[in-house]
Design an enzyme around this catalytic site. Structure first.
Site, PDB file in Angstrom:
ATOM      1  N   LEU A 151       1.123  -0.878  -0.518  1.00 59.41           N
ATOM      2  CA  LEU A 151       0.326  -0.269  -0.052  1.00 59.41           C
ATOM      3  C   LEU A 151       0.806   1.340   0.469  1.00 59.41           C
ATOM      4  O   LEU A 151       2.029   0.859   0.717  1.00 59.41           O
ATOM      5  CB  LEU A 151      -1.414  -0.336   0.906  1.00 59.41           C
ATOM      6  CG  LEU A 151      -2.292  -1.178   1.801  1.00 59.41           C
ATOM      7  CD1 LEU A 151      -2.381  -1.350   2.556  1.00 59.41           C
ATOM      8  CD2 LEU A 151      -2.889  -1.339  -0.021  1.00 59.41           C
ATOM      9  N   ASP A 152       0.135   2.198  -0.593  1.00 51.31           N
ATOM     10  CA  ASP A 152       1.385   3.705  -0.512  1.00 51.31           C
ATOM     11  C   ASP A 152       1.302   3.556   0.856  1.00 51.31           C
ATOM     12  O   ASP A 152       0.870   3.952   1.737  1.00 51.31           O
ATOM     13  CB  ASP A 152       0.717   5.161  -1.696  1.00 51.31           C
ATOM     14  CG  ASP A 152       0.149   4.453  -2.158  1.00 51.31           C
ATOM     15  OD1 ASP A 152       0.863   3.321  -3.428  1.00 51.31           O
ATOM     16  OD2 ASP A 152      -0.413   5.169  -3.282  1.00 51.31           O
ATOM     17  N   ARG A 153       1.933   4.735   1.647  1.00 50.66           N
ATOM     18  CA  ARG A 153       2.439   4.939   2.516  1.00 50.66           C
ATOM     19  C   ARG A 153       1.867   5.529   3.208  1.00 50.66           C
ATOM     20  O   ARG A 153       1.159   5.905   4.669  1.00 50.66           O
ATOM     21  CB  ARG A 153       4.490   5.834   2.857  1.00 50.66           C
ATOM     22  CG  ARG A 153       4.377   7.029   4.378  1.00 50.66           C
ATOM     23  CD  ARG A 153       5.630   7.453   4.279  1.00 50.66           C
ATOM     24  NE  ARG A 153       5.577   7.930   4.709  1.00 50.66           N
ATOM     25  CZ  ARG A 153       7.209   8.284   5.210  1.00 50.66           C
ATOM     26  NH1 ARG A 153       7.505   8.650   4.476  1.00 50.66           N
ATOM     27  NH2 ARG A 153       7.602   8.954   6.293  1.00 50.66           N
ATOM     28  N   THR A 155      -1.179   5.447   2.415  1.00 51.08           N
ATOM     29  CA  THR A 155      -2.771   4.818   2.335  1.00 51.08           C
ATOM     30  C   THR A 155      -2.902   3.878   3.688  1.00 51.08           C
ATOM     31  O   THR A 155      -2.383   3.307   3.404  1.00 51.08           O
ATOM     32  CB  THR A 155      -3.549   3.619   0.918  1.00 51.08           C
ATOM     33  OG1 THR A 155      -2.848   4.988  -0.086  1.00 51.08           O
ATOM     34  CG2 THR A 155      -3.830   3.702   1.013  1.00 51.08           C
ATOM     35  N   ARG A 253      -5.332   6.674  -7.929  1.00 51.29           N
ATOM     36  CA  ARG A 253      -4.857   8.045  -7.927  1.00 51.29           C
ATOM     37  C   ARG A 253      -4.823   8.975  -8.845  1.00 51.29           C
ATOM     38  O   ARG A 253      -5.240  10.441  -9.191  1.00 51.29           O
ATOM     39  CB  ARG A 253      -3.757   8.848  -6.698  1.00 51.29           C
ATOM     40  CG  ARG A 253      -3.160   7.646  -5.602  1.00 51.29           C
ATOM     41  CD  ARG A 253      -2.140   7.665  -4.658  1.00 51.29           C
ATOM     42  NE  ARG A 253      -1.787   9.308  -4.481  1.00 51.29           N
ATOM     43  CZ  ARG A 253      -0.363   9.301  -3.715  1.00 51.29           C
ATOM     44  NH1 ARG A 253       0.219   8.313  -2.972  1.00 51.29           N
ATOM     45  NH2 ARG A 253      -0.196  10.126  -3.069  1.00 51.29           N
TER      46      ARG A 253
END
Length: 330
Positions: A151-153, A155, A253
């Protein structure tokens, strides 16, 4: 001469001193089998610079079953690995603070957590450590612990980790076959019209001059597909559920930004002036100091039983507060 110590993989991790001055011989277990030798050494030789690991691999000092191998060699159960004396970095792995995260589900094969926003899933790119390093530090007796996906930081939400190599392999096969159903909740700025909308835009990864990883829509990029379902309209905003049909970096995104809808709080692809306004409470509206993107649900087959599983992570309180301060539109 004193006999050289022989360790199992786990014992080697626990026994490695601040500066290893002797050869180690490690017998590969069933759980350690299948991984590349470079990844195995990076985990076993905690604190050793990555450049040094690859140097001893290139030099032939690392042997498997008395033979030379390269960094792409995949270990098999029963392999005997010779690890030469290595010099640890002054900052040892004990500098990583152990941490546990909110557990959604755990058994002998899986660990599913609710990752908070602002925490990277792993170290790298200017981040010293992430979720995986902190969990390993908090669970020194764990034989195996690996990220299944990322997961993105920025998110939050459902994050799967494997506690057995067989589980990791099975789940990666499911991901390659497109079987897991991943759902995200995302708040966008603007007048969203459609109840269900497919976005298919090819994505290309690139790096900025300062080394930051970014993604843009580009004709020769990777095929990417997201389905957005309208959950609730608000004045100036809309809450969507995103279904990932492909799993590209920053896919949700960039698909939304390229469609003219910025994610609230997105500091890479969003509306920066809007973000500054959201960080400050105005009237009855609560502040929003993070990106509103949350992995709220994943459905997959349990790697051991084959039974379908669905795991949920509720919206974080700061996101709930912000939604509750908005005016709904029918």
């Amino acid at each position: 001469m004193k006999d050289l110590a022989r360790f199992s993989g786990k014992e080697a991790q626990n026994a490695a001193p601040a500066r290893s001055a002797q050869v180690q011989f490690v017998t590969i277990s069933g759980e350690e089998a299948g991984q590349r030798i470079d990844n195995f050494l990076l985990r076993v030789c905690k604190g050793v610079p990555k450049s040094h690991i690859y140097r001893v691999l290139r030099s032939g000092e690392v042997r498997v079953n008395k033979g030379r191998i390269d960094q792409t060699y995949r270990l098999a159960e029963g392999d005997m690995v010779r690890i030469p004396p290595v010099r640890m970095a002054e900052k040892s792995a004990t500098a990583v603070p152990g941490a546990e995260f909110k557990i959604i589900f755990e058994d002998s094969h899986l660990l599913i957590i609710d990752k908070p926003a602002g925490v990277a899933v792993h170290g790298g790119s200017g981040v010293s450590y992430g979720v995986i390093e902190q969990l390993r530090a908090a669970r020194p007796d764990a034989k195996f612990l690996e990220l299944v996906h990322r997961l993105d930081r920025e998110t939050s939400g459902v994050l799967l980790l494997a506690k057995k190599r067989s589980a990791l392999t099975n789940l990666h096969e499911q991901i390659r076959d497109g079987e897991p159903d991943k759902r995200y909740l995302v708040l966008v700025h603007g007048d969203w019209k459609n109840a269900r909308q497919h976005v298919k835009l090819p994505l290309h990864r690139y790096s900025t001059p300062d080394g930051e990883r970014r993604v843009r829509v580009q004709a020769d990029g990777m095929a990417s597909h997201t389905i957005f379902n309208l959950r609730q309209r608000y004045e100036d905003f809309a809450l969507l559920e995103a279904e990932l049909k492909t799993g590209r970096t920053h896919q949700i995104r960039v698909h939304l930004a390229s469609s003219g809808f910025a994610i609230a709080g997105d500091d890479k692809y969003g509306d920066f002036a809007l973000n500054r306004e959201l960080q400050k409470a105005q009237g009855e509206r609560a502040p929003l100091k993070r990106m509103f993107l949350h992995a709220h649900q994943i459905t997959f087959l349990h790697p051991e039983t084959g039974q379908q599983m669905t795991s949920h992570a509720p919206l974080p309180p700061e996101c709930e507060r912000f939604l509750n301060s908005l005016v709904k539109v029918a």
